[in-house]
Design a protein around this motif. Sequence first.
Motif, short mmCIF file in Angstrom:
data_model
loop_
_atom_site.label_atom_id
_atom_site.label_comp_id
_atom_site.label_asym_id
_atom_site.label_seq_id
_atom_site.Cartn_x
_atom_site.Cartn_y
_atom_site.Cartn_z
N ASP A 287 49.03 23.83 18.67
CA ASP A 287 48.68 24.50 19.95
C ASP A 287 47.45 25.41 20.02
O ASP A 287 46.90 25.87 21.23
CB ASP A 287 49.73 25.57 20.29
N TYR A 365 42.44 27.47 22.45
CA TYR A 365 43.96 26.83 22.69
C TYR A 365 43.65 25.47 22.99
O TYR A 365 42.79 25.12 23.49
CB TYR A 365 44.42 27.52 23.96
N MET A 370 48.65 19.70 23.66
CA MET A 370 49.96 20.27 24.15
C MET A 370 50.42 19.28 25.10
O MET A 370 51.54 18.97 25.11
CB MET A 370 50.08 21.58 24.34
#
Length: 461
Positions: A287, A365, A370
């Motif tokens: 992530d 991120y 994800m």
Amino acid sequence: MNQENQNIEHKRIWKDEYLKWVSGFANAQGGKIYIGIDDDLTVVGVDNLHKQLEDIPNKIINNTGVFPETNHLVMEGKDVIEIVIEPCGMPISYRGVYYYRSGATKQEFRGMALHQFLLKKMGLNWEDMPCDGATMDDIDDDAIVYFLNHAIEEGRMDPESRKSSKEDVLSNLGLISDGIPTNGAVLLFGKYPQRRFVTSSFKIGRFGADDSDLLNQDQIEGNLIQMTDKIMQVLSSKYLIRPIHYEGLQRKEPLEIPEEALREIIFNSIVHKLQFGTWNQMSIYDDHIRLWNEGVLPEDYTVETLMSKHTSKPRNPKMAQVFYRAGFIEAWGRGYEKIMKAFDKANLRHPEFRVEQGGVTAIIYRDIFMSIRGDQKSIQTEPNRTKTEPKPNQNRTKTEQKNKIVELLAENPMITRTEIAEKLGLHESSVQRRLETLVKEGRIRHVGPTNGGYWEIISHL
């Protein structure tokens, strides 16, 4: 009366151990020590005033070489001694140990921090020191040409520079001393800098469930001017994904992280690294990505400073100038602004920057990764399409196509999009859209690099 801070210290009585505080003030911004005032600012006064006014300065001079200003003050009817320490241009030690005043505390310099402090006090930068044993034969001609091509293309060097010898190029960049390449020159353009500077390579690690679950790793070596290209190649081929989408009939495969922004982050981590410190380390998780480089921010700078308009204060100014001329970084502290704008354009969360463990960490991120895994909704903006309400038989046909694709993937997890299109009589773009839908529905996921890897069935229904 002021509380203790960067420049003020209160002591109830004089003790010789307070010579450490004298060293700390002299090595920092200077300060004042008040004898006869308790930590809670209670004035208690001093005994034997005249003797102490004579003894204390002598002890400071004899043990540290600092010449203090010593004053007699009267506070609340009691005698107080004020010791004024000016900042010193030379490093000041007490019994061979160097101290530094930071905030309201006394810090002891050790290891790399001590080395950096001593160089700074002597007006030297590590990058400017002649590299022991190095000659011009250690400088890679191809690295010089690579730099010149980029610098000329950016308009930051004259095209005539191509005719210069590598000695002249290094001299113009301030990276040669009495004919000997400096540490900065060898790091930037050396044929194999890691022979002399082991920790100048760049470490990448892919982690699973936790930090003890190391799945894969690479160590990128070579000169610093070309290192980011190598890092990006490895990241693209082994660690990050390039999801495919179509804008009209045009196929797009952008890296999951905005590529120019990622380059800017890596460039900054290399340029601002404490070059005689430890490795730059990039840890990749499902992530997020953590990129850490050793070296604290300039004095009086915070993370908030970086996020706003600020003056650039590079740790290694000569090396930063080379990266600037090559067009890799900005000279006016605009790098972080460019990074944030790139993430805004991609509709992705901003990276975070933290000061920790003696260095700076960038946290990036992996929202797209994800999202494709089906762990969260994608925050990426979908390409604009004309939306019409599908007819029931179209829904049924698409459902049947998706089910058939799942069957084909179960039979052959390494089947290509072209092979699926041939078996189902569909256009490749249609197959790609069905695959993307199946991923979003959480029925399948792709494991490994985009060009390769295999498909894994999560749910047949």
